[in-house]
Design an enzyme around this catalytic site. Structure first.
Site, mmCIF file in Angstrom:
data_model
loop_
_atom_site.group_PDB
_atom_site.id
_atom_site.type_symbol
_atom_site.label_atom_id
_atom_site.label_comp_id
_atom_site.label_asym_id
_atom_site.label_seq_id
_atom_site.Cartn_x
_atom_site.Cartn_y
_atom_site.Cartn_z
ATOM 1 N N GLU A 186 0.854 -1.187 0.000
ATOM 2 C CA GLU A 186 0.000 0.000 0.000
ATOM 3 C C GLU A 186 0.892 1.239 0.000
ATOM 4 O OE1 GLU A 186 -3.434 -0.259 2.333
ATOM 5 O OE2 GLU A 186 -3.857 1.880 2.306
ATOM 6 N N LYS A 306 -4.017 -0.008 13.966
ATOM 7 C CA LYS A 306 -4.860 1.039 13.379
ATOM 8 C C LYS A 306 -6.298 0.632 13.686
ATOM 9 C CE LYS A 306 -6.204 2.970 8.851
ATOM 10 N NZ LYS A 306 -5.823 3.097 7.427
ATOM 11 N N GLU A 310 -10.726 4.799 8.911
ATOM 12 C CA GLU A 310 -10.842 4.392 7.515
ATOM 13 C C GLU A 310 -11.398 2.980 7.380
ATOM 14 O OE1 GLU A 310 -6.883 5.203 5.912
ATOM 15 O OE2 GLU A 310 -7.514 7.240 5.468
ATOM 16 N N LYS A 379 0.845 10.945 13.473
ATOM 17 C CA LYS A 379 1.456 11.454 12.239
ATOM 18 C C LYS A 379 1.938 12.888 12.457
ATOM 19 C CE LYS A 379 -0.957 8.626 8.804
ATOM 20 N NZ LYS A 379 -1.793 8.574 7.587
ATOM 21 N N ASP A 384 -2.767 14.359 6.812
ATOM 22 C CA ASP A 384 -2.227 13.125 6.256
ATOM 23 C C ASP A 384 -1.004 13.312 5.368
ATOM 24 O OD1 ASP A 384 -1.967 10.534 5.661
ATOM 25 O OD2 ASP A 384 -3.863 10.287 4.608
ATOM 26 N N GLU A 412 3.710 9.081 -0.919
ATOM 27 C CA GLU A 412 2.322 8.939 -1.369
ATOM 28 C C GLU A 412 1.768 10.234 -1.944
ATOM 29 O OE1 GLU A 412 -0.282 7.723 1.794
ATOM 30 O OE2 GLU A 412 -2.096 8.097 0.632
ATOM 31 N N HIS A 540 -4.145 18.376 0.391
ATOM 32 C CA HIS A 540 -4.989 17.281 -0.058
ATOM 33 C C HIS A 540 -5.756 17.584 -1.346
ATOM 34 C CE1 HIS A 540 -6.555 13.357 0.541
ATOM 35 N NE2 HIS A 540 -6.229 13.311 1.810
HETATM 36 O O1 GCW Z 1 -2.557 8.369 3.835
HETATM 37 C C1 GCW Z 1 -3.495 7.397 4.091
HETATM 38 C C2 GCW Z 1 -3.294 6.427 2.999
HETATM 39 C C3 GCW Z 1 -3.795 5.048 3.310
HETATM 40 C C4 GCW Z 1 -3.205 4.618 4.649
HETATM 41 C C5 GCW Z 1 -3.635 5.626 5.709
HETATM 42 C C6 GCW Z 1 -3.055 5.304 7.076
HETATM 43 C C7 GCW Z 1 -2.567 2.455 5.418
HETATM 44 O O2 GCW Z 1 -3.887 6.917 1.843
HETATM 45 O O3 GCW Z 1 -3.388 4.211 2.281
HETATM 46 O O4 GCW Z 1 -3.569 3.308 4.984
HETATM 47 O O5 GCW Z 1 -3.170 6.887 5.359
HETATM 48 O O6 GCW Z 1 -2.075 5.909 7.432
HETATM 49 O O7 GCW Z 1 -3.588 4.445 7.774
#
Ligand code: GCW
Length: 719
Positions: A186, A306, A310, A379, A384, A412, A540
Site C-alpha cells: 500500500e 490502526k 478508515e 502522524k 495526512d 504517497e 490534499h
Molecule cells: O494516507 C493514508 C493512505 C492510506 C493509509 C492511511 C493510514 C494504510 O492513503 O493508504 O492506509 O493513510 O495511514 O492508515
C-alpha cells in the site's frame, strides 16, 4: 607481431575495463553501503590506521561478528587490499568489543552513559600500538559504532585522533511496512514487498540480510512487517513462523520484528462472537496469541494497531475507547516485555467535525489513561502526510502519554517514486516546531524524545519506501529519505542539510565537485514540491484514491473529507479552510500562544495561511502581491525550482556513474513535466473558481480545465 601483441594487450585491457565496469555496475543496490575504492591518497593514509580487525572478546556475540564481517567487507573494498579479522593487535588495528571483554575493560572507557545501544570510537594505544577502538555495552552498540567508523572512512574523513561517543535519543526506531501478504505494498512505489511470504520460512532471501545491514547502518532497530490495514492471517501459525524466520535474520543486526494486529482477529481466527476489549474471552485470546508469538519470536517487539479509522475495526465498535483497546493488548504482551503502538491516525465517516480535529478530540481526553507499555503513534500533521502541514496538535497536548512520531518515507502525496523530494527538511520542520506546551522551546523533538514530559518509552516510525526494485526505493534520491529517517530517529535534532551532505558522500563518493550540488538540489526539493503542488498552506488536492497528480476540482465523492474541495474551500470570494473561531476552531487545539498566532491571518506564517484561514483573492500578502498573484507566483516558482534542479543535475553528468545518472535525469524530466501539469491544472481550476485571469506575463495552461479533469490513472502503482 608487435602490432598483434599491442592489439591483444588492448583487447585485454578493454576486457579488464569491461569486467571492472560490470562488477561495479551502479544499479543502486548498494545504497549508501557503497564500499568503492577510495582515492589513492586516502587509501594510503587510512591503510595504516585500519590495517586489521581484532575482535576483543571470544567472538561469540553475533552482533560483534556481524560488525567484524562488515568491517572486513568495507575496509577491503575501500582501502584497496584485503583487510581481515583475526590475529593479534597490531599497529593500526581496529579493535572492536563490548564492556564484557577484558581488553576493552582494561582501557577504562566511559561506556556507562551510553546505554544499551550507544557506542564509543577512540584512538587508543594497546601494548604500545596505536589502534582504533570501537566499544559499547552491547554487541549491537559495537555494530552501530563500526558502521559509524566505516562511514567516516567512506567519506574520506581522517580517522586518527578519534574520540566519538553517540547514543540514540529514541528507543523505538521503526520502519512501518505497509506490505500486504500478497506482496502488494500500500502506497509502495518500488516494486513488490521484499517479504516473499510464500517462500518463507524456508527460503530466506539474501536480500533480508542486506535490508538488515542497511537498517543497522542508520540505527533502525525495528520493523513492522505488515500493513496497518491488516489481515488477521498474519497472526496465524504459518505466518508467525514466517515472521520468526525474518526475526532470526534480523536479530544479530539489532532489529526486532513487530506485527500490525487486526482488531477483529479474535472473531476471524478465534471464532469468538466479539472483539470487545473488556470481554474476558477476548483478552484471553490475545494473551494466548501473544504467548504463541513469543514462543516463536522471544524478542518480538509488539503490535501496531490502526483502529476505528478508515473502516478498520476497533474498540469503538463496542463503545470502548482507544485506551481500553490498547490496554487490553498491552496486558497480553507485557509479561514478555512487548509494547503496543496505537495509532492516533483516526477519523470517522460519521463524524462531521473538521477532519484535522478528530484525532485530538478522541485522544486528548485519554491522556494518562494508557498502560505504561503503550505508546501512541501520531502522524506529523493532523491530516495526512501532505507536502506541508502544521505539526499535529496532539504533540505537547498529552503530557501523561508517550507519543511516537509517524513520518511517511514513501512519497504517497509527493510525486510517488519519480519526483525528487528530499524529506529531511519536512522532518526537521516538524521536529523543530515549537508546541509551547511548557513555554518556549517545547519542541516536538523534545516531546518525542521524552525529555519534555519525562518518558522513557520513546520512538519514531517511518512508513517504508522499500520494495523489490533493484535500488530498493524506486530511485537513488528516494534512498536518502530512508537514510535521513534513520538519522533523525537516532537523533531528532540532526540537521537535514548535514545529513544530505553525509548521504551524498556515501552515495556518490566524497567528491567536493559533487556534494554541494547534490545538497543544494536536495535542500530546495521539498520547498519546490510544496510550491508546485500545495503552496501557502493548501492540502490534499491530489487525485482520488491514487493521490497522484492534481485534482482540486473533485467534489462529488461520498464522504466530504475525500474531496479536495473540502480542504481548499475555494469559491468566488477566496480560498482556504477557516479553522478559527468563525470556522472549525481547530486553532484552539494548540497551546494558547500558538492558538492566538494561528487565529489571526496577519500573524499566521504565510506558509500555513490557507490551512487556517479563508482568505480573499485580492487580500495583500507580505510581498505586496494579492493572494491570487502570490498563489500564481508560488506555482511558477515551483516549476522553476524543478527546472533548476534538473540543470544542476546535468552539471554532474561527467562525475556520476552512467546508470544512476541517467535514471535520475529521466526522473527529473518526468518531474519537470508534472510540476508544470500541477501548476497548469491548479491554476486553470482556481482561475475558473475565482474569476481571476492570470497576471500579465504568466503563461496560460497548456490545456483546458476539462482536459485536466479528464485525466485518469486506472493502473497506477501503490494500491
Ligand atoms: O494516507 C493514508 C493512505 C492510506 C493509509 C492511511 C493510514 C494504510 O492513503 O493508504 O492506509 O493513510 O495511514 O492508515
Amino acid at each position: 607481431m608487435g602490432r598483434l601483441l599491442a592489439w591483444c594487450a588492448a583487447l585485454f585491457l578493454m576486457a579488464g575495463t569491461l569486467t571492472t565496469t560490470a562488477a561495479h555496475a551502479e544499479d543502486g543496490y548498494d545504497l549508501w553501503l557503497r564500499y568503492r575504492p577510495l582515492p589513492a591518497n586516502i587509501q594510503a593514509r587510512d591503510s595504516t590506521r585500519a590495517a586489521s580487525i581484532v575482535v576483543a572478546g571470544d567472538g561469540s556475540d553475533p552482533s560483534v561478528a556481524k560488525a567484524a564481517e562488515e568491517l572486513e567487507r568495507a575496509l577491503s573494498g575501500m582501502l584497496g587490499g584485503t583487510v581481515s579479522a583475526g590475529g593479534g593487535v597490531k599497529s593500526g588495528s581496529v579493535v572492536i568489543g563490548t564492556a564484557k571483554d577484558s581488553r576493552v575493560r582494561a582501557l577504562a572507557l566511559p561506556l556507562a552513559g551510553l546505554g544499551p545501544e550507544g557506542y564509543l570510537i577512540r584512538s587508543a594505544t594497546i601494548d604500545g600500538k596505536p589502534v582504533t577502538v570501537v566499544a559499547a555495552n552491547s554487541g549491537v552498540g559495537v555494530l552501530y559504532g563500526s558502521f559509524a567508523l566505516i562511514q567516516r572512512i567512506q567519506r574520506g574523513q581522517p580517522i586518527d585522533a578519534l574520540d566519538i561517543a553517540s547514543a540514540p535519543k529514541l528507543k523505538l526506531r521503526l520502519l512501518d511496512h505497509w506490505d500486504n501478504l500478497d506482496r502488494t505494498v500500500e502506497r509502495g512505489y518500488a516494486g513488490q514487498s521484499i517479504w516473499d511470504w510464500w517462500k518463507l520460512p524456508d527460503f530466506k532471501d539474501p536480500r533480508y540480510t542486506d535490508y538488515a545491514r542497511a537498517n543497522a547502518s542508520i540505527g533502525i532497530n525495528g520493523a513492522v512487517l505488515n500493513n496497518v490495514n491488516a489481515k488477521a492471517d498474519s497472526l496465524t501459525a504459518p505466518y508467525i513462523a514466517k515472521a520468526a524466520a525474518l526475526a532470526d535474520v534480523f536479530r544479530p543486526y539489532g532489529i526486532r520484528v513487530y506485527l500490525s494486529a487486526r482488531w477483529s482477529a479474535p472473531i476471524e481466527l478465534g471464532h469468538l462472537k466479539t472483539a470487545d476489549p473488556l470481554d474476558p474471552s477476548v483478552a484471553a485470546w490475545w494473551k494466548a496469541k501473544a504467548d504463541e508469538i513469543y514462543a516463536a519470536i522471544p524478542d518480538f517487539g509488539g503490535f501496531l494497531v490502526k483502529a476505528n479509522s478508515e473502516g478498520q475495526p476497533g474498540p469503538q465498535d463496542y463503545h470502548r475507547n482507544h485506551a481500553e483497546g490498547a490496554n487490553m493488548l498491552a496486558a497480553a504482551v507485557k509479561p514478555h516485555g512487548g509494547v503496543i503502538i496505537w495509532r492516533a491516525f483516526v477519523y470517522a465517516q460519521e463524524n462531521p467535525e473538521d477532519r484535522a480535529k478528530q484525532a485530538y478530540d478522541d485522544f486528548k481526553p485519554l491522556d494518562g489513561k494508557f498502560a505504561d507499555n503503550v505508546i501512541v503513534q501520531v502522524k506529523n500533521g493532523a491530516i495526512d502526510f501532505q507536502p506541508r502541514e502544521p505539526f499535529h496538535p496532539l504533540f505537547g497536548a498529552m503530557p501523561e502519554t508517550p507519543l511516537m512520531m509517524e513520518f511517511q518515507i514513501t512519497k504517497e502525496y509527493l510525486g510517488m517514486a519519480t519526483h525528487l523530494v528530499y524529506l529531511g527538511p519536512l522532518y526537521e520542520e516538524a521536529l523543530q516546531a515549537d508546541t509551547w506546551a511548557h513555554g518556549k522551546g517545547s519542541t516536538v523533538a523534545k516531546v518525542i524524545d521524552g525529555s519534555l514530559d519525562h518518558h522513557a518509552l520513546t520512538g519514531m516510525a517511518g512508513v517504508a519506501n522499500i520494495g523489490t526494485d533493484r535500488d530498493w526505493s524506486g530511485s537513488t534520491f528516494n534512498q536518502a529519505n530512508w537514510f535521513v529517517f534513520g538519522r533523525m530517529a537516532w537523533d531528532p535534532e540532526a540537521s537535514a542539510k548535514a545529513v544530505a551532505g553525509e548521504w551524498s558522500e556515501l552515495t556518490f563518493g566524497p567528491d567536493p565537485r559533487i556534494t554541494p550540488t547534490v545538497v543544494a538540489m536536495m535542500t530546495t526539493s521539498r520547498e519546490a514540491v510544496v510550491n508546485y503542488m500545495e503552496p501557502l498552506g493548501l492540502a490534499h488536492m491530489m487525485g482520488t484514491g491514487h493521490h497522484y497528480g492534481p485534482a482540486p476540482w473533485v467534489h462529488e465523492l461520498a464522504r466530504p473529507e475525500w474531496n479536495p474541495v473540502y480542504y481548499h474551500k475555494a469559491d468566488a470570494s477566496g480560498i482556504g479552510f477557516d479553522r478559527t473561531k468563525t470556522g472549525s476552531n481547530a486553532v484552539a487545539q494548540y497551546a494558547p500562544k500558538l492558538a492566538a498566532m494561528f487565529a489571526d491571518p496577519k500573524t499566521t506564517p504565510e506558509r500555513n495561511l490557507l490551512w487556517f484561514h479563508h482568505v480573499g483573492w485580492d487580500e495583500r500578502m507580505a510581498s505586496g502581491k494579492t493572494l491570487w498573484e502570490e498563489l500564481v507566483a508560488h506555482y511558477a516558482l515551483g516549476v522553476a525550482e524543478v527546472a533548476d534542479m534538473h540543470e544542476q543535475w546535468r552539471t554532474l553528468a561527467p562525475l556520476i556513474d552512467r546508470q544512476r545518472y541517467a535514471k535520475t535525469d529521466s526522473f527529473l524530466s518526468i518531474q519537470q513535466r508534472e510540476a508544470q501539469w500541477w501548476r497548469d491544472a491548479c491554476l486553470a481550476y482556481f482561475a475558473s473558481v475565482s474569476g481571476h485571469a492570470l497576471p500579465p506575463g504568466e503563461a496560460a495552461p497548456a490545456h483546458s480545465l476539462a482536459e485536466y479533469e479528464a485525466i485518469t490513472f486506472p493502473y497506477e502503482p501503490g494500491r
